[in-house]
Motif scaffolding. Structure first.
Motif, PDB file in Angstrom:
ATOM      1  N   ASN A  32      -1.859  -6.006  -7.827  1.00  0.00           N
ATOM      2  CA  ASN A  32      -2.721  -4.813  -7.806  1.00  0.00           C
ATOM      3  C   ASN A  32      -1.956  -3.500  -7.782  1.00  0.00           C
ATOM      4  O   ASN A  32      -2.454  -2.510  -7.237  1.00  0.00           O
ATOM      5  CB  ASN A  32      -3.672  -4.842  -6.611  1.00  0.00           C
ATOM      6  CG  ASN A  32      -4.774  -5.854  -6.817  1.00  0.00           C
ATOM      7  OD1 ASN A  32      -5.349  -5.946  -7.904  1.00  0.00           O
ATOM      8  ND2 ASN A  32      -5.046  -6.646  -5.789  1.00  0.00           N
ATOM      9  N   SER A  86       1.082   2.140  -5.345  1.00  0.00           N
ATOM     10  CA  SER A  86       0.687   2.985  -6.469  1.00  0.00           C
ATOM     11  C   SER A  86       1.690   4.110  -6.680  1.00  0.00           C
ATOM     12  O   SER A  86       2.328   4.584  -5.737  1.00  0.00           O
ATOM     13  CB  SER A  86      -0.716   3.549  -6.263  1.00  0.00           C
ATOM     14  OG  SER A  86      -0.692   4.486  -5.232  1.00  0.00           O
ATOM     15  N   LYS A 105       2.464  -5.120  -2.384  1.00  0.00           N
ATOM     16  CA  LYS A 105       1.109  -5.253  -2.917  1.00  0.00           C
ATOM     17  C   LYS A 105       0.383  -3.904  -2.873  1.00  0.00           C
ATOM     18  O   LYS A 105       0.621  -3.105  -1.970  1.00  0.00           O
ATOM     19  CB  LYS A 105       0.303  -6.244  -2.061  1.00  0.00           C
ATOM     20  CG  LYS A 105       0.859  -7.652  -2.052  1.00  0.00           C
ATOM     21  CD  LYS A 105      -0.086  -8.565  -1.268  1.00  0.00           C
ATOM     22  CE  LYS A 105       0.423  -9.996  -1.245  1.00  0.00           C
ATOM     23  NZ  LYS A 105       1.557 -10.166  -0.300  1.00  0.00           N
ATOM     24  N   ASN A 106      -0.532  -3.707  -3.799  1.00  0.00           N
ATOM     25  CA  ASN A 106      -1.383  -2.505  -3.817  1.00  0.00           C
ATOM     26  C   ASN A 106      -0.593  -1.204  -3.796  1.00  0.00           C
ATOM     27  O   ASN A 106      -1.061  -0.194  -3.266  1.00  0.00           O
ATOM     28  CB  ASN A 106      -2.347  -2.490  -2.628  1.00  0.00           C
ATOM     29  CG  ASN A 106      -3.222  -3.724  -2.602  1.00  0.00           C
ATOM     30  OD1 ASN A 106      -3.758  -4.128  -3.628  1.00  0.00           O
ATOM     31  ND2 ASN A 106      -3.326  -4.350  -1.448  1.00  0.00           N
ATOM     32  N   ASN A 144       0.801  -1.226   0.000  1.00  0.00           N
ATOM     33  CA  ASN A 144       0.000   0.000   0.000  1.00  0.00           C
ATOM     34  C   ASN A 144       0.836   1.280   0.000  1.00  0.00           C
ATOM     35  O   ASN A 144       0.341   2.346   0.363  1.00  0.00           O
ATOM     36  CB  ASN A 144      -0.953   0.042   1.196  1.00  0.00           C
ATOM     37  CG  ASN A 144      -1.850  -1.173   1.242  1.00  0.00           C
ATOM     38  OD1 ASN A 144      -2.604  -1.419   0.306  1.00  0.00           O
ATOM     39  ND2 ASN A 144      -1.744  -1.959   2.300  1.00  0.00           N
TER      40      ASN A 144
END
Lengths: 481, 440, 254
Positions: free
Chosen positions: A384, A355, A352-353, A324
């Motif tokens: 993701n 951005s 993960k996740n 994240n």
């Protein structure tokens, strides 16, 4: 409006106005590079043995490397034996108050518009001022100290917080990273150190102001910023140098560590001397800047406004290790006359996740060459992950070049990477529209270009944004025919 | 540029093959003798590129080193006849020519009803023709392309197509390039020259197939396409070989003023495929469409490198590449657009969209703009992701099962590239083949 | 105030205006009508000084000065305002910022002190009411993402801010629904003060129900072929342009 335009008016007629040389007595190392010089620098700074060892390892590694040739820039070969690797203003060993600061240094920073006087609290900014190789003054140390924030020169941090420096130095940019990072690790002289403890939100902007003053010197500063869990800091960096006919080398390293749920915002207004209209003189700016998001929801945001330097080679990057975590890169790179810039970012998605966002605005005028080079890498485990990149180029003449080299590497199916790039010139219809409202062509271009950069300027703290707009106007002067 | 080479027995064996060739057959094409000698020298200097070479960063040719290839030669006989190749014809009316293991196979070709003004024939036979001499090996520059150099040095045959001025040939001319193996690994150079003279209009389809024993093959194709003033060329490359094939090709298009070209590269076969397309808009008012499609699965590596080079003002180029990558496959797209200093008023667009269907699949994209003129409009976009989840949900909400819905969306995603093909019969034939490939 | 004599102008080497004569006195409202391709927008562009339009011969004087010698911004500063048919978008530049720059440039040319932010804001708020403009519009980038109606309203708002002596409305009514047309016209009418002049270029008579002209002119094949009182517009609405075309074409052929 518009402060912008007033500013534009004010500055359109000035040339590089930070090009003065201050008459500060300095203490230089002999020219050239050897193990002895590395030892000399380390001894000058009274460093512990482990740091000297680190430097020597880096130096020995550097000897095995060759200069990178892949950037889209050309410049004369650098003679690394013709550079002074250490230059310090001769000053009293310790400063008890600002009054003891060399008045010449103080006036240098006054001329640059940087207040070193805490009482004149310039919009809540703490400043670490670095001239040539050493930090001359760090403001607000005491009040920050009360919050547990450490903000000092790198040399002081080595003396006062060796455990922190030892733990993090080279943890993001190892001395083996690249040619200039190795060189920096061997000979870095000073820079800023900043540590924000757990859960602390730094109440003011921290800022380092770099100034190359002496002739024939290289500047090799090193900045290390650590935000512990849940901490927040906004950090600013400004740079200027005198106008000299020779090229001077600036090879800095910036490392940022952002722990779980911590945020580090790093803003640069880079205004090293770009050389004259014919490309004589100017700074070679070969810099390695990288941050790592270590924990869950860590965030690192780079904002840069690059108007200076003869040659720039710089890719502020983020390793998104924590799940994240968030990486951002906002950039305006302006090149005019004979300037060359090869700049961009790397977003390495591991968690993960994660951005990342990349907004890059290149503006080229004169006979300059402006390249965006960026890597977005999504590792297999970075499920993701998301990236959005927008890279725009604006051309202000038919003698310049704009280049885009994005590398997009995706290794799993759940991630999404989007890249967009456009190249255009300032629209004649836009200029005519402004003309029809009574605005001259030159002002219209300033207005349109500032509008084009808005997304990036919005990321800058207020004072920096104003400075950035001024710089833009100066840098573009004479670029519109 | 790096000159790093694989520096292995493979590169040496190719050099030896070149030497051996010269001993046996002299220079294969007398009229191109000096070019072939130069190319041999360039290849032995450059060798086979490694991933340290920026242009080969994502695609390793190490697979070539694993095999010892025998290079095909003029004394190899063709064994295919018309009945073997009829299924390769994309449409009923297509004019089908066969190149078998690099050699023009006249007896398998179906040369009926060739329109007036069109010449098609063996490159070995036509190499001395003045029109061929003016262009052959003059456009595909081998000075820093080692595989082009290798092809140039070893070329002994191939195909020549000439559309004379004002000739309009609506019927598609299909070149079926067949690798036909019988248990040994082969290195097959293939050479294609297409000349469209002033005002000519021509449709050419270059298809690639595997026959025989599924032995390893290195097929190395170099095509030169010369488009004169106001001529129009529609070109399709369909690459559908078996996975033992390593296919490398270099396709050079040179465009004169007011000319038009449309090329689609559809790649869904081959173990390792590397396409280098280089479109040079060499004069004013050219229009170029450059499209491509990758459908990859298993351990396929499919790499599209494209260069659109705007040299002169007022040209238009549009590029669309899409990829669907499944299994452990790897997709690569590197699309360069150059707009040179004189190329004012250029409009150049590029789009690259990829879908990954598996967590072991990967996609590396490098769209690249290099602009040296100011009055231009250029853009590129690249995306890599999954198929549109919203669309998937929409279809499922309308009662379509997930598997069917995904298939539908994948087909639609890929068909978009084929839909751009201007020739209707070819378009529908290729859409059928796409469906078959996606269902395979 | 504005005097056009024997104006011949071309674009991309094609002659569009072929000897146009036209006179505007202070306070007058002139409507210029005509079929498509008659040269209406060319006239607007020539008056505003668009570079692609080449003046081959003839003269244009504005308040005694040679307009054709002036740069586009000098024409604007001298008091000519063009409401564009297709207002351009300028991303990242807020309407307010843009207008403050323009207003102060115009003031500077008149030897007036620039307005500071507070004064400017006050003027702006006043003028916004004229075209029923939403406050957020001043903070949005110039014309970016504006609907067709918003763009045209923005043009009239800018006109109100810049207070020109001659406003040229180039097909301001095109693409407007009846509400937007009413708002735009009200804005224009509020700016009619007996001294300011207007040239209203339009294809339809509809706009002239709202902005009532003193004179109506028909432009055809690059010349003014008929002039009359406001009733001429109604006649044109009713009968179309064909009768005028016939009249002109037959006299040319004769």
């Amino acid at each position: 409006m518009s402060e912008d335009l007033k500013i534009l008016d004010e500055v359109t007629n000035s040339e590089y106005k930070w090009g003065f040389v201050s008459n500060i007595e300095s203490d230089n190392a002999p020219k050239g590079l050897s193990e002895d010089i590395v030892r000399f620098i380390s001894a000058k700074k009274n460093e512990p043995e482990w740091l000297l060892e680190y430097r020597l390892k880096a130096y020995r590694h550097w000897l095995t490397l060759t200069e990178p040739t892949w950037p889209n820039v050309t410049y004369p070969k650098i003679d690394f034996q013709d550079i002074i690797y250490y230059s310090a203003p001769k000053a009293k060993p310790t400063l008890n108050s600002l009054d003891e600061l060399d008045p010449e240094i103080k006036s240098t920073f006054d001329k640059l518009g940087i207040s070193l006087e805490e009482q004149k609290r310039l919009a809540n900014v703490a400043v670490d001022a670095v001239i040539d190789s050493v930090s001359v003054k760090t403001t607000f140390r005491e009040s920050l100290g009360e919050l547990g924030i450490i903000f000092s020169s790198f040399s002081e941090a080595v003396q006062e917080h060796p455990e922190l420096v030892k733990k993090y130095l080279g943890s993001v940019v190892p001395y083996t990273d690249n040619f200039y990072a190795s060189l920096n690790a061997a000979v870095f002289s000073d820079g800023s150190f900043c540590y924000i403890p757990k859960g602390v939100r730094c109440p003011m902007e921290l800022s380092t102001y770099f100034r190359i003053n002496s002739a024939g010197t290289g500047q090799f500063e090193r900045t290390l910023i650590v935000a512990d869990e849940g901490a927040y800091v906004s950090y600013l960096e400004g740079c200027t140098a005198p106008m000299r006919d020779e090229n001077q080398l600036h090879a800095a390293v910036v490392e940022i560590v952002s722990h779980e749920e911590a945020t580090v915002k790093y803003s640069t207004v880079q205004n090293w001397y770009p050389g004259d209209k014919d490309g004589k003189g100017g700074i070679f700016n070969f810099v390695t800047k990288r941050g790592i998001c270590l924990g869950n929801k860590s965030k690192i945001s780079w904002t840069q406004v690059e108007t200076g330097s003869a040659v720039t080679w710089k890719y502020p990057s983020v390793i998104l290790k924590g799940d994240n975590s968030v990486g951002e890169f906002y950039s305006v790179a302006v090149t005019n006359n004979m300037q060359q810039a090869d700049t961009g970012t790397k977003m390495i998605h591991l968690g993960k996740n994660t951005s990342s966002t990349i907004i890059s605005k290149g503006i080229s005028g004169g006979r300059s060459q402006n390249s965006y080079r960026g890597l977005v890498k999504i590792a297999k485990g970075a499920v993701n992950a998301r990236n959005f990149s927008q890279c725009d180029s604006l051309l202000l003449g038919d003698q310049c070049g704009a280049h885009t080299f994005p590398y997009l590497e995706v290794n799993n199916k759940s991630s999404k990477v989007e890249h967009e790039a456009t190249t255009s010139k300032v629209g004649e219809d836009q200029i005519f529209y402004c003309n029809q409202r009574g605005i001259s062509t030159e002002d219209a271009v300033g207005l349109i270009v500032n509008g084009y950069c808005k997304e990036v300027f919005n990321q800058l703290p207020m004072e920096f944004a104003v400075e950035a707009q001024k710089l833009l106007a100066i840098s573009l002067e004479g670029s519109v025919g | 540029m790096s000159t790093s080479t694989l520096n292995n027995s493979s590169a040496e064996s190719f050099t030896q093959a070149i030497d051996h060739f010269r001993e046996l057959y002299g220079n294969h094409l007398p009229a191109q003798k000096s070019l072939q000698i130069d190319a041999a020298a360039v290849f032995s200097q450059l060798g086979i590129p490694t991933t340290k070479h920026e242009e080969w960063k994502y695609t390793s040719l190490a697979v070539i080193a694993k095999n010892t290839y025998r290079t095909v030669n003029p004394s190899d006989n063709c064994s295919l006849s018309k009945s073997n190749v009829t299924s390769l014809a994309l449409t009923n009316d297509t004019l089908l020519y066969v190149i078998e293991n690099g050699k023009f196979n006249a007896s398998a070709s179906n040369a009926n009803a060739l329109p007036k003004g069109i010449t098609v024939g063996s490159l070995a036979e036509l190499a001395g023709d003045a029109r061929v001499q003016a262009h052959l090996m003059k456009h595909a520059d081998f000075s820093d392309e080692s595989l082009v150099a290798l092809n140039t040095a070893l070329t002994f045959d191939g195909i020549v197509i000439i559309a004379e001025a004002k000739t309009e040939c609506a019927t598609p001319i299909q070149i079926a390039v067949v690798n036909n193996t019988a248990g040994e690994a082969l290195n097959i150079p293939v050479r294609i020259l297409l000349i469209a003279e002033k005002n000519a209009i021509v449709n050419v389809t270059e298809t690639h197939h595997s026959f025989g024993s599924k032995s390893p093959v290195l097929v190395n194709v170099v095509s030169e396409v010369v488009i004169a003033e106001q001529a129009r060329v529609n070109y399709i490359k369909l690459q559908d070989e078996d996975q033992n094939t390593c296919h490398v090709n270099y396709h050079k298009v040179n465009m004169a003023r007011d000319s038009y070209q449309h090329i689609s590269t559809l790649t869904w076969g081959g173990g390792l495929v590397r396409n280098n397309l280089n479109i040079r808009l060499d004069d004013v008012n050219c229009t170029s469409y450059l499209n491509g499609l990758t459908i990859a699965k298993d351990y396929q590596v499919i790499d599209h490198h494209t260069v659109v080079d705007h040299a002169m003002p007022n040209c238009y180029s549009n590029e669309l590449y899409k990829g669907i990558i499944d299994g452990h496959a790897q997709g690569v797209f590197n699309g360069k657009i150059f707009v040179r200093k004189d190329a004012q008023k250029t409009n150049a667009f590029q789009s690259n969209k990829n879908v990954l269907l598996s967590d072991d699949a990967s996609m590396n994209a490098k769209p690249q703009l290099e602009i040296f003129a100011d009055d231009v409009k250029c853009s590129h976009g690249a995306t890599t992701g999954q198929i549109d989840e919203e669309a998937l949900f929409y279809l499922r909400a309308r009662g379509i099962g997930e598997v069917a819905a995904r298939a539908l969306l994948n087909h639609a995603f890929a068909a978009d590239v084929i839909e751009q093909i201007p020739e209707e019969n070819l378009k529908s034939a290729l859409l059928d083949r796409l469906t078959a490939r996606l269902n395979a | 105030m504005l005097s056009i004599k024997d104006l011949v102008a071309s674009v991309e080497e094609k002659q569009i205006l072929k000897g146009l004569n036209f006179e505007v006195k202070p306070g007058e409202v002139h409507a210029i009508m005509g079929p498509n391709g008659s040269g209406k927008s060319t006239l607007a562009s020539v008056l505003a000084g668009r570079e692609e339009y080449e003046v081959n011969s003839g003269s244009v004087t504005f308040n005694g000065e040679d307009l054709l010698e002036m740069s586009p911004e000098d024409r604007a500063r001298a008091g000519i305002f063009l409401a564009f048919q297709y207002p351009v978008e300028i991303p990242g530049v807020s309407n307010a910022n843009f207008l403050k720059t323009a207003v102060n440039e115009v003031r500077k040319s008149k030897g007036l002190e620039p307005l500071d932010s507070k004064q400017f804001l006050k003027v702006m708020q006043e003028k916004m009411k004229l075209v029923e403009m939403d406050k957020t519009m001043t903070q949005r980038s110039v014309n970016e993402g504006f609907s067709g109606g918003e763009k045209k309203r923005n043009e009239i708002f800018q006109m109100a801010m810049l207070e020109p002596s001659l406003a040229i409305l180039d097909e301001t009514d095109s693409g407007l629904d009846i509400d937007a047309l009413r708002i735009v016209s009200n804005g224009v009418n509020a700016l009619r003060d007996g001294k300011r002049s207007f040239i209203v270029i339009t294809h339809y008579q509809r706009l002239l129900d709202y902005i009532v002209p003193d004179h109506v002119h028909v432009l055809y094949k690059g010349r003014i072929v008929k002039s009359g009182p406001k009733e001429l517009a109604l006649e044109l609405e009713e009968k179309g342009y064909d009768w005028i075309k016939e009249e002109v074409d037959s006299s040319v052929n004769a």
